[in-house]
Design an enzyme around this catalytic site. Structure first.
Site, PDB file in Angstrom:
ATOM      1  N   THR A 364     -13.821 -63.464   8.278  1.00 52.02           N
ATOM      2  CA  THR A 364     -14.137 -64.123   7.018  1.00 52.02           C
ATOM      3  C   THR A 364     -13.256 -63.516   5.936  1.00 52.02           C
ATOM      4  O   THR A 364     -12.831 -62.364   6.033  1.00 52.02           O
ATOM      5  CB  THR A 364     -15.638 -63.991   6.686  1.00 52.02           C
ATOM      6  N   HIS A 417     -24.810 -53.284  17.087  1.00 55.66           N
ATOM      7  CA  HIS A 417     -24.992 -51.984  17.735  1.00 55.66           C
ATOM      8  C   HIS A 417     -25.659 -52.112  19.103  1.00 55.66           C
ATOM      9  O   HIS A 417     -25.744 -51.155  19.861  1.00 55.66           O
ATOM     10  CB  HIS A 417     -25.822 -51.065  16.832  1.00 55.66           C
TER      11      HIS A 417
END
Lengths: 447, 233
Positions: A364, A417
């Site tokens: 982005t 994660h």
């Protein structure tokens, strides 16, 4: 679980309206038995189920018009196990697509990082989240709010307040078994404890429309806005998001772009932005750290060899993520052309469903709008989303302990994660940084 | 690959119900792959049909008025708004299996192309107006209505209706296809001579075969009975 999508009835047919559901949630359906009827601007058709099973979830109501490829329903095929774990269903059923909130419309003067007409950008604050289907998606709110007619009926019959029942179905939905369990356990402390334990999955009451107040306007959220909202929240709920940032000295890139942009436009017909450099540098890092290019599918980790780079593009309806397919085999010219083409067609609503699906990683680019640092939401099922923020001239310490003015930029990544750890994420970003600072892109520009 | 296609060309006028039932019956069997593709070319007695997008205000006459004029009104399962069928109009119902990746838009273009080709052979330049609506037009006026439905997304139902020497005053009864600003015309009016269904029929047959790659053969006798009203229940 099989997702049923708005079918593609021809290239020029881009959306369809659900005329009628021929099956209710909870009802069994045979393979190739008509499941619903749709109307398009050209033809009407009944659409059969691709599998035998049970219609578990209707995601798009009768009368609604949605783009081709939009997820309409889920059918639990007879071959599926009875109840799929929520995470598995979510991970396997959602090709990533459009995301994020729309960016501010103004470009910051003097930024020079890119051009709004060719360079994708997202909102500085909240760039990305995934959606299923083409450029829109189900919009009946979080799954936890969806109740099948059977469940409603059972609850009513037994006087069960559904807001006190925790769902064990896909995405926290309340199943028939949950209601029966509540009936068996009876009212009182037991069910209250269950609610407390399962708070995140508990049912919330359906939203109530806002009443207009003097000085305010009230209008319904668009399908796309709602889809973006749903998938933003889904991403935040489902990923273990961590974030890491590096600072990159792009002095030589700024100079190269200044030097080459006119010739680049003349030769290749598209404007030269910084994004192709970043895509190239990122592709190399993804190849060096394939885990960052992977995704979770149930209990498996799927790692594609190719890099299909999603690029967040803001357009009038919100934000969409067209995909540069096989970005790993492109040079900067190829990437620049692909971005210009996809961004232009995104803004004119010409993207085909398969052009907004299958990204293996997403970038982005809120920089042109003036952001300094952004923390994007991950475009599921990607592991990471990289944010290119605004290039700034600022004093930095350079070789020989001198202070000099250089063009600097923060490049950061939100990462999941669940699948990678800080070491990989940081080494990945360091590789992107090193590539951007050390590569000579001049030859790559074909001018 | 050329498609073997049963051709039904019943004589006279066929009541709408009979044709509609026959078409659905053929489509169901086509879906199950027990018969080849099929095409019906016929004329109906006066009938107004309302598709799913038909709005009441598009019927200018009331249903009673339509009946008083001698026309039936049917609400049917195709898309689109109201249209009229009647004598002087060649109606075509292709029942084709579009295959594993059905492209309805392409099928519609092929139908339009077949009608345009028909017009060209007769000496009139027709065109599609894809931005406005499916169908075939001369200038702003519609000469051929097209409305298609798919069974299970892959077998075609309904089709096209070319005005040959249709009495166009019937169209006063409706806002044709929901487009108030578009007129309706016929091949006879365009060519300023009487162009009959029987003159147009072989040209359409040929054009359909060419555009959709069909190889027509006469449908078996027992199948033809499907359309020999009033034997159809």
């Amino acid at each position: 679980m099989t997702s049923i999508q708005m079918p593609q009835l021809g290239e020029t047919i881009v959306e369809g309206t659900i005329l009628k559901w021929l099956k209710a949630e909870g009802e069994a359906v045979e393979r190739d038995e008509p499941l619903f009827e749709i109307s398009t601007d050209k033809v009407d058709t009944e659409v059969p189920s691709p599998v035998a099973g049970t219609l578990t979830t209707i995601l798009v109501a009768e009368g609604e018009t949605v783009p081709v490829g939009t997820r309409l329903a889920e059918v639990a095929s007879d071959e599926d196990s009875a109840v799929a774990p929520a995470g598995e269903a979510a991970a396997s059923s959602a090709p990533p697509t459009s995301l994020a909130s729309g960016g501010p419309s103004g470009e910051t003067p003097g930024q020079g990082a890119s051009d709004a007409s060719t360079s994708p950008a997202s909102a500085p604050a909240a760039p990305a989240a995934p959606t299923a289907g083409a450029s829109s998606a189900p919009d009946r709110g979080p799954r936890s709010q969806i109740l099948s007619p059977l469940v409603r009926k059972l609850a009513q019959e037994h006087g069960i307040d559904l807001s006190t029942v925790s769902g064990t179905g896909t995405g926290g939905r309340i199943t028939k078994a949950d209601v029966m369990a509540a009936v068996t356990s009876g009212p009182g402390p037991t069910s209250a404890a269950v609610v407390a334990a399962a708070a995140p999955a508990a049912v919330t009451p359906p939203s109530v429309g806002a009443a207009a107040v003097e000085g305010e306007t009230v209008e319904p959220m668009s399908h796309i806005r709602k889809a973006i909202a749903t998938h933003m929240v889904a991403s935040v709920n489902e990923t273990a998001r961590a974030w890491t940032m590096v600072e990159v000295n792009v002095e030589h890139l700024v100079r190269l772009r200044e030097r080459a942009k006119d010739a680049f436009l003349a030769v290749h017909g598209v404007k030269l932005t910084y994004l192709p450099f970043v895509v190239r540098a990122t592709v190399d890092a993804l190849q060096a750290f394939p885990a960052v290019n992977s995704r979770i599918a149930g209990d498996d980790v799927v790692t594609p060899r190719a890099v299909h780079m999603g690029i967040a593009v803001s357009y009038d309806a919100g934000l969409i993520v067209p995909v540069i397919r096989n970005a790993d085999v492109m040079n900067s010219v190829g990437v620049a052309r692909a971005i210009a083409d996809l961004a232009a067609r995104a803004r004119s609503h010409q993207l085909k469903p398969d052009e907004v699906q299958g990204a293996t990683f997403t970038i982005t680019n809120p920089g042109p709008y003036g952001s300094l640092i952004s923390v994007p939401i991950i475009n599921q099922p990607n592991v990471g989303i990289l944010s290119l923020d605004g290039i700034q001239r600022r004093p930095v310490v350079v070789e020989g302990d001198a202070i000099a003015v250089r063009s600097m930029v923060y490049v950061s990544m939100s990462w999941d994660h669940r699948l990678i750890d800080g070491e990989i994420a940081t080494r990945f970003l360091a590789r992107v940084k090193q590539n951007l600072e050390s590569w000579d892109f001049a030859e790559d520009l074909g001018i | 690959m050329t498609r073997r296609t049963w051709l039904f060309e019943p004589e006279g006028v066929v009541p709408y119900d009979a044709a509609n039932d026959a078409m659905h019956d053929l489509a169901r069997r086509r879906l199950d792959d027990v018969i080849p593709d099929a095409a019906i070319l016929l004329q109906h007695p006066p009938v107004f049909t309302a598709g799913r997008r038909a709005k009441p205000e598009h019927l200018v006459w009331s249903e009673d008025e339509a009946t008083a004029h001698g026309a039936e009104v049917h609400h049917i399962d195709r898309g689109g708004s109201f249209t009229f069928h009647g004598p002087g109009q060649l109606v075509g119902y292709p029942i084709l299996h579009l295959g594993g990746r059905p492209d309805a838009a392409r099928y519609l273009r092929s139908l339009e192309a077949a009608v345009i080709r028909t017009g060209a052979e007769l000496g009139v330049q027709l065109h599609r107006r894809g931005d406005v609506q499916t169908g075939v037009f001369a200038g702003e006026d519609k000469v051929c209505a097209i409305g298609v439905r798919l069974m299970r997304t892959r077998v075609t139902l309904h089709g096209f209706a070319i005005n040959c020497d249709t009495d166009l005053s019937w169209f006063d009864g409706i806002v044709a296809c929901g487009l108030p600003d578009n007129g309706v015309t016929s091949l006879s009016r365009l060519l300023d001579r009487d162009v009959t269904v029987e003159e147009v029929r072989p040209i359409v047959r040929h054009a359909l075969a060419a555009e959709l790659d069909l190889a027509f053969e006469e449908a078996p006798a027992d199948e033809l009975a499907l359309l020999r009203s009033p034997l159809v229940a």
